[in-house]
Design a protein around this motif. Sequence first.
Motif, PDB file in Angstrom:
ATOM      1  N   SER A 551       0.847  -1.210   0.100  1.00 52.44           N
ATOM      2  CA  SER A 551      -0.003   0.046   0.097  1.00 52.44           C
ATOM      3  C   SER A 551       0.895   1.292   0.034  1.00 52.44           C
ATOM      4  O   SER A 551       2.053   1.278   0.750  1.00 52.44           O
ATOM      5  CB  SER A 551      -0.915   0.140   1.128  1.00 52.44           C
ATOM      6  N   GLU A 552       0.590   2.230  -0.771  1.00 51.63           N
ATOM      7  CA  GLU A 552       1.061   3.669  -0.895  1.00 51.63           C
ATOM      8  C   GLU A 552       1.467   3.912   0.443  1.00 51.63           C
ATOM      9  O   GLU A 552       2.549   4.949   0.824  1.00 51.63           O
ATOM     10  CB  GLU A 552       0.335   4.375  -1.987  1.00 51.63           C
ATOM     11  N   ASP A 553       0.245   4.106   1.348  1.00 54.78           N
ATOM     12  CA  ASP A 553       0.430   4.580   2.588  1.00 54.78           C
ATOM     13  C   ASP A 553       1.593   4.119   3.484  1.00 54.78           C
ATOM     14  O   ASP A 553       1.976   4.712   4.452  1.00 54.78           O
ATOM     15  CB  ASP A 553      -0.899   4.418   3.432  1.00 54.78           C
ATOM     16  N   GLU A 581       1.386   1.374  13.967  1.00 53.73           N
ATOM     17  CA  GLU A 581       0.508   1.503  12.622  1.00 53.73           C
ATOM     18  C   GLU A 581      -0.264   2.858  12.512  1.00 53.73           C
ATOM     19  O   GLU A 581      -0.557   3.278  11.323  1.00 53.73           O
ATOM     20  CB  GLU A 581      -0.610   0.444  12.730  1.00 53.73           C
ATOM     21  N   GLU A 582      -0.420   3.460  13.732  1.00 52.92           N
ATOM     22  CA  GLU A 582      -1.089   4.850  13.619  1.00 52.92           C
ATOM     23  C   GLU A 582      -0.474   5.935  13.001  1.00 52.92           C
ATOM     24  O   GLU A 582      -1.114   7.042  12.609  1.00 52.92           O
ATOM     25  CB  GLU A 582      -1.617   5.343  15.023  1.00 52.92           C
ATOM     26  N   LYS A 622       5.159   7.269  17.810  1.00 53.34           N
ATOM     27  CA  LYS A 622       4.631   8.454  17.918  1.00 53.34           C
ATOM     28  C   LYS A 622       4.060   9.129  19.100  1.00 53.34           C
ATOM     29  O   LYS A 622       2.957   8.547  19.437  1.00 53.34           O
ATOM     30  CB  LYS A 622       3.767   8.993  16.586  1.00 53.34           C
ATOM     31  N   GLU A 623       4.621  10.152  19.720  1.00 52.72           N
ATOM     32  CA  GLU A 623       3.979  10.690  21.093  1.00 52.72           C
ATOM     33  C   GLU A 623       3.534  12.287  20.806  1.00 52.72           C
ATOM     34  O   GLU A 623       4.570  12.871  20.340  1.00 52.72           O
ATOM     35  CB  GLU A 623       4.775  10.448  22.064  1.00 52.72           C
ATOM     36  N   SER A 624       2.307  12.638  20.703  1.00 49.38           N
ATOM     37  CA  SER A 624       1.940  13.965  20.419  1.00 49.38           C
ATOM     38  C   SER A 624       2.638  14.283  18.992  1.00 49.38           C
ATOM     39  O   SER A 624       2.401  13.889  18.008  1.00 49.38           O
ATOM     40  CB  SER A 624       2.444  14.863  21.708  1.00 49.38           C
ATOM     41  N   LYS A 625       3.375  15.349  19.225  1.00 47.42           N
ATOM     42  CA  LYS A 625       4.238  15.938  17.732  1.00 47.42           C
ATOM     43  C   LYS A 625       5.620  15.415  17.737  1.00 47.42           C
ATOM     44  O   LYS A 625       6.194  16.046  16.908  1.00 47.42           O
ATOM     45  CB  LYS A 625       3.986  17.352  17.935  1.00 47.42           C
ATOM     46  N   GLN A 626       5.788  14.351  18.321  1.00 45.87           N
ATOM     47  CA  GLN A 626       7.042  14.112  18.335  1.00 45.87           C
ATOM     48  C   GLN A 626       7.304  12.381  17.682  1.00 45.87           C
ATOM     49  O   GLN A 626       6.561  11.533  18.133  1.00 45.87           O
ATOM     50  CB  GLN A 626       8.012  13.870  19.519  1.00 45.87           C
ATOM     51  N   LYS A 682       4.640  17.397  12.142  1.00 41.68           N
ATOM     52  CA  LYS A 682       3.489  18.044  12.127  1.00 41.68           C
ATOM     53  C   LYS A 682       2.441  17.054  12.513  1.00 41.68           C
ATOM     54  O   LYS A 682       2.540  15.879  11.954  1.00 41.68           O
ATOM     55  CB  LYS A 682       2.940  18.908  10.842  1.00 41.68           C
ATOM     56  N   ASN A 683       1.217  17.427  12.786  1.00 36.60           N
ATOM     57  CA  ASN A 683       0.152  16.249  13.341  1.00 36.60           C
ATOM     58  C   ASN A 683      -0.450  16.143  11.802  1.00 36.60           C
ATOM     59  O   ASN A 683      -0.994  16.954  11.063  1.00 36.60           O
ATOM     60  CB  ASN A 683      -0.847  16.977  14.308  1.00 36.60           C
TER      61      ASN A 683
END
Length: 683
Positions: A551-553, A581-582, A622-626, A682-683
């Motif tokens: 999948s491209e994603d 996966e998120e 991934k945690e918040s914006k990091q 960036k979110n």
Amino acid sequence: MVQNKTMKLYPQYFIFFLILVVVSCTKKTTINSSRNDSVEKYLKLASIDTLPVETRKKHNHKAFSFIDLEKNDSVVRWYLCDISWSFIRLRDSINYYESSKIYFEKAEKAKDTLNLARFFRQKSSFFSEKNNQNDSAFYYVSKSEKLFLKTSNYEGLTRVYLNKAQIQIGFNDFLGAELSLKKANRYVNDKDLIYEKYEVINGLGNIYSSIGKYKLAIESHKKAYNLSRKFKRVYTNSGEHYQGTSLNNIGNCYREVKDYTTALTYFKQALRDHKSLLKDKSLKAFLLNNIGCCYLKTNRLHNLHHIFKEAAKIFDSCGIKNEGAISRIYLAEYYAKINDTSTAIKYADKAVELAKESKSGYYYLYTLSNAGTIDKKKAPQYIAEYHSLNDSLLFEERKARNQYFKIQLETDEIAQEKEKAIKQKWVQTSIIASVLLIVILLFVIYKQQSQKKEFLLIQNQQKANEEIYQLMLQQQRKEEEAKQKEKKRIALELHDNVMNKLASTRFNLFTLTQQTNSENTNNARQHIQTIKEIEDEIRNLTHELSKEHFSEDNSFASLVAQFFNQQNKMHPTKYELQIVEEINWDIISSEIKMNLYRIIQEAIHNCNKYANATQVEINIIKESKQLQLSIKDNGIGFDTNEVKQGIGLHNMQQRIDSINGTITIHSTLGTGTEIKCTVTIKN
């Protein structure tokens, strides 16, 4: 036994030695203290005006003998300074030369600027007051001025300007004297030197009086008088008192403008100050002379000769011959007015004699002029002497003025050379500063250009990384497309060819089952069932082959997963990858993904090469914006304090810096290594 006895005596010797040292030190301290006390004692005795001059000279010489000349400290130099001043006041030239020579040598050896300045001021005063050598006096006072200007001793500098003004008056350089006094006035105002301020104002009054500016002179002397009322102190060593001196000076100014009534008011006011007159006998004689002069000019002749005789008597007792000559001239004029010619001539001759003995040109000329009007017979002789002396004095005055201006010119030339040197120094400093500024500007320009080049290089590198990443993705897509195409072809072959053949065989076998032979029928059914199972398995396989797994994603995740699959096949180390996966990789910039991928590659390369690890865990969360990347192995580890940063670690640091992230490396010997990278997204 003898040896033991000797050992027992050592403490006694040691105690005796200590006592000897203490006694010696105490004795030395006592001697030094005694010396200083003696110097102080005899200096005070030498300063008592009521003692005979010879006695005072002996006391001063005694004080000089008690100075420890082996030393060269500030106390010794201070005593030498005071003793030299005392020798000058006592007119003891021989001892002055001896003490001042030692004083100068010690001050010069110690590089004591303040005491050198004091020495030259002393020498100037010696030539000015005692030897009347104004050219030498001016030379030394100029040297003293330069040295005092290097110190913060404003009182000494003020005294230098006062001395300089007095010398300039001796050359009739009243303008220069006024300038010197105004320089002194600047310091007395700033430092509140009240006694010196009186001398400045009084000196200005005397200058204005000498050049005929009597209005300014009266204003100055009145200011001096008002200032003198704030304190009581002897003005000079001869006993001239401040208040009485100022009143006498004011009266003299009014007398010169022929306001005899006002002049008498000030003279009599000064004469009523009995305390002042007790301290200063000569002041009383000056006042009596001036009062008598005013009476003489206004023809108030009653008992006038008693006033002049008393003044003459005081001047004679003080050894002031020039003013004693003036008293005699006034007496001669008085007796001439009452027509006692013989007595008038007697006093006129005495006046000429005293003036000549005083070696004062001005007084000698004045007495000759007045004696010529009284004694008609000697008038031609007096006139001839007057003109001869006047010409001689004019010549000497011109000679002295020339010498003075020569010294002043030399001083000015030195000042100009100094100013020129300072200007040259400023020019050199300016040139050096300009060159330095140009070098700094060139360096700044070079630095900016280097930074610009570095920035462009980083931009190009980022652009190249972006292109490489896109090429990798493109290559991956092509590989996936080829795989999918091949899968579809295989699935089609299986479906259209193999499946058809199996179906045909299954159908033929099914036909056989219609026969009545039970054994054939059972065998055929069994084969049919097996073929059906194969068909189902092939059908499922073709479905799986035709399904698109990529999948491209998830292109970045699949790229990393593919890299890890290759590592697991090539190396015995077990690599475990965990990616949340998120994470939406589409919104994350290609630059971040590319640099993270290269960091993973570099870390895995180092692990394969150095770590000897059996297991490596990679986690991306991934945690918040990091976005956080963790690479941990169970290898041999290393000491981060001892191991220098290699190319690999340096490259990882550069890559994480380029995406504004942070990297930390934790490792100890025997416990493995963990690398953590954190990047803001960036979110």
